[in-house]
Design a protein around this motif. Structure first.
Motif, PDB file in Angstrom:
ATOM      1  N   UNK A  19       0.863  -1.111   0.141  1.00  0.00           N
ATOM      2  CA  UNK A  19       0.011  -0.077  -0.046  1.00  0.00           C
ATOM      3  C   UNK A  19       0.908   1.249   0.224  1.00  0.00           C
ATOM      4  N   UNK A  20       2.008   1.236   0.714  1.00  0.00           N
ATOM      5  CA  UNK A  20       2.698   2.360   0.727  1.00  0.00           C
ATOM      6  C   UNK A  20       3.649   2.469  -0.384  1.00  0.00           C
ATOM      7  N   UNK A  21       3.958   1.506  -1.142  1.00  0.00           N
ATOM      8  CA  UNK A  21       4.548   1.583  -2.416  1.00  0.00           C
ATOM      9  C   UNK A  21       3.554   2.129  -3.518  1.00  0.00           C
ATOM     10  N   UNK A  22       2.498   1.622  -3.309  1.00  0.00           N
ATOM     11  CA  UNK A  22       1.493   2.229  -4.375  1.00  0.00           C
ATOM     12  C   UNK A  22       1.121   3.683  -4.041  1.00  0.00           C
ATOM     13  N   UNK A  23       1.124   4.132  -3.009  1.00  0.00           N
ATOM     14  CA  UNK A  23       0.817   5.544  -2.567  1.00  0.00           C
ATOM     15  C   UNK A  23       1.946   6.342  -2.998  1.00  0.00           C
ATOM     16  N   UNK A  24       3.061   5.781  -2.923  1.00  0.00           N
ATOM     17  CA  UNK A  24       4.342   6.430  -3.311  1.00  0.00           C
ATOM     18  C   UNK A  24       4.477   6.972  -5.029  1.00  0.00           C
ATOM     19  N   UNK A  25       4.194   5.603  -5.586  1.00  0.00           N
ATOM     20  CA  UNK A  25       4.034   5.685  -7.158  1.00  0.00           C
ATOM     21  C   UNK A  25       3.126   6.757  -7.452  1.00  0.00           C
ATOM     22  N   UNK A  26       1.874   6.846  -6.734  1.00  0.00           N
ATOM     23  CA  UNK A  26       0.696   7.555  -7.104  1.00  0.00           C
ATOM     24  C   UNK A  26       1.191   9.127  -7.013  1.00  0.00           C
ATOM     25  N   UNK A  27       1.853   9.267  -5.763  1.00  0.00           N
ATOM     26  CA  UNK A  27       2.334  10.792  -5.695  1.00  0.00           C
ATOM     27  C   UNK A  27       3.462  11.079  -6.498  1.00  0.00           C
ATOM     28  N   UNK A  28       4.344  10.275  -7.019  1.00  0.00           N
ATOM     29  CA  UNK A  28       5.370  10.546  -7.969  1.00  0.00           C
ATOM     30  C   UNK A  28       4.697  10.853  -9.335  1.00  0.00           C
ATOM     31  N   UNK A  29       3.828   9.958  -9.527  1.00  0.00           N
ATOM     32  CA  UNK A  29       3.167  10.298 -11.180  1.00  0.00           C
ATOM     33  C   UNK A  29       2.545  11.741 -11.251  1.00  0.00           C
ATOM     34  N   UNK A  30       1.949  11.934 -10.082  1.00  0.00           N
ATOM     35  CA  UNK A  30       1.299  13.361  -9.878  1.00  0.00           C
ATOM     36  C   UNK A  30       2.097  14.582  -9.776  1.00  0.00           C
ATOM     37  N   UNK A  31       3.263  14.201  -9.231  1.00  0.00           N
ATOM     38  CA  UNK A  31       4.294  15.570  -8.810  1.00  0.00           C
ATOM     39  C   UNK A  31       5.179  15.693 -10.055  1.00  0.00           C
ATOM     40  N   UNK A  32       5.409  14.733 -10.792  1.00  0.00           N
ATOM     41  CA  UNK A  32       6.382  14.632 -11.901  1.00  0.00           C
ATOM     42  C   UNK A  32       6.110  15.295 -13.105  1.00  0.00           C
ATOM     43  N   UNK A  33       4.821  15.359 -13.238  1.00  0.00           N
ATOM     44  CA  UNK A  33       4.422  15.851 -14.680  1.00  0.00           C
ATOM     45  C   UNK A  33       5.009  17.307 -15.021  1.00  0.00           C
ATOM     46  N   UNK A  34       4.628  17.789 -16.175  1.00  0.00           N
ATOM     47  CA  UNK A  34       5.288  19.152 -16.414  1.00  0.00           C
ATOM     48  C   UNK A  34       4.856  20.149 -15.628  1.00  0.00           C
ATOM     49  N   UNK A  35       3.421  20.345 -15.452  1.00  0.00           N
ATOM     50  CA  UNK A  35       2.874  21.335 -14.524  1.00  0.00           C
ATOM     51  C   UNK A  35       2.620  20.963 -13.419  1.00  0.00           C
ATOM     52  N   UNK A  36       3.006  19.805 -12.807  1.00  0.00           N
ATOM     53  CA  UNK A  36       2.760  19.319 -11.248  1.00  0.00           C
ATOM     54  C   UNK A  36       3.355  19.939 -10.383  1.00  0.00           C
ATOM     55  N   UNK A  37       3.197  19.667  -9.186  1.00  0.00           N
ATOM     56  CA  UNK A  37       3.731  20.382  -7.887  1.00  0.00           C
ATOM     57  C   UNK A  37       3.949  19.347  -6.815  1.00  0.00           C
ATOM     58  N   UNK A  38       4.717  19.811  -5.810  1.00  0.00           N
ATOM     59  CA  UNK A  38       4.810  18.981  -4.736  1.00  0.00           C
ATOM     60  C   UNK A  38       3.402  18.678  -3.876  1.00  0.00           C
ATOM     61  N   UNK A  39       2.607  19.722  -3.924  1.00  0.00           N
ATOM     62  CA  UNK A  39       1.333  19.727  -3.389  1.00  0.00           C
ATOM     63  C   UNK A  39       0.386  18.850  -4.204  1.00  0.00           C
TER      64      UNK A  39
END
Length: 148
Positions: free
Chosen positions: A58-78
């Protein structure tokens, strides 16, 4: 009765010893008293490992989901933190307690870290869960090929 006492004292003692050694009375009870707690402990240890393994996934899946959202060109850490926290809220309510999510984004990379603790099945057992993922920020690079 007189025939029974007719044996010499040594013969009576040998007969008593043979009778005592050949009896199995109470043996099953002793085996159950010893084996049952050990069997239950082994079963609980297997369940504890399964809960820890699920919490790690579960922790690995959440980390992957957070990384995917934050690393997009217009993404943010928030945005990455929000996406990871949503997944943790949905999935981690059972196996993962006290989860802490950290998302760090700079100009070229994103780092996501999740820490928590697996729910304890065995008393006194505290298994820590940690998942971390790192990736580059996606960016558009125009094609510079000018060949006709």
């Amino acid at each position: 009765m007189p025939a029974r006492h007719a044996l010499p004292p040594r013969g009576r003692l040998a007969r008593r010893v043979r009778h005592a050694l050949s009896g199995d009375r109470g043996e099953v009870t002793v085996e159950l008293v010893i084996a049952t707690p050990l069997l239950l402990l082994a079963l609980l240890a297997i369940i504890q490992f399964a809960v820890w393994s699920h919490a790690t996934h579960v922790a690995q899946a959440a980390a992957s989901q957070a990384l995917a959202a934050a690393r997009t060109q217009d993404g943010t850490a928030g945005a990455g933190h929000a996406a990871g926290q949503r997944l943790l809220d949905d999935l981690a309510a059972g196996p993962l307690r006290e989860s802490r999510l950290a998302v760090v984004r700079d100009a070229t990379s994103v780092s996501v870290s999740i820490r928590g603790e697996a729910v304890a099945v065995l008393p006194g057992v505290h298994l820590h869960v940690h998942a971390e993922t790192v990736g580059e920020v996606e960016r558009f690079v125009p094609d510079t090929d000018t060949t006709p």
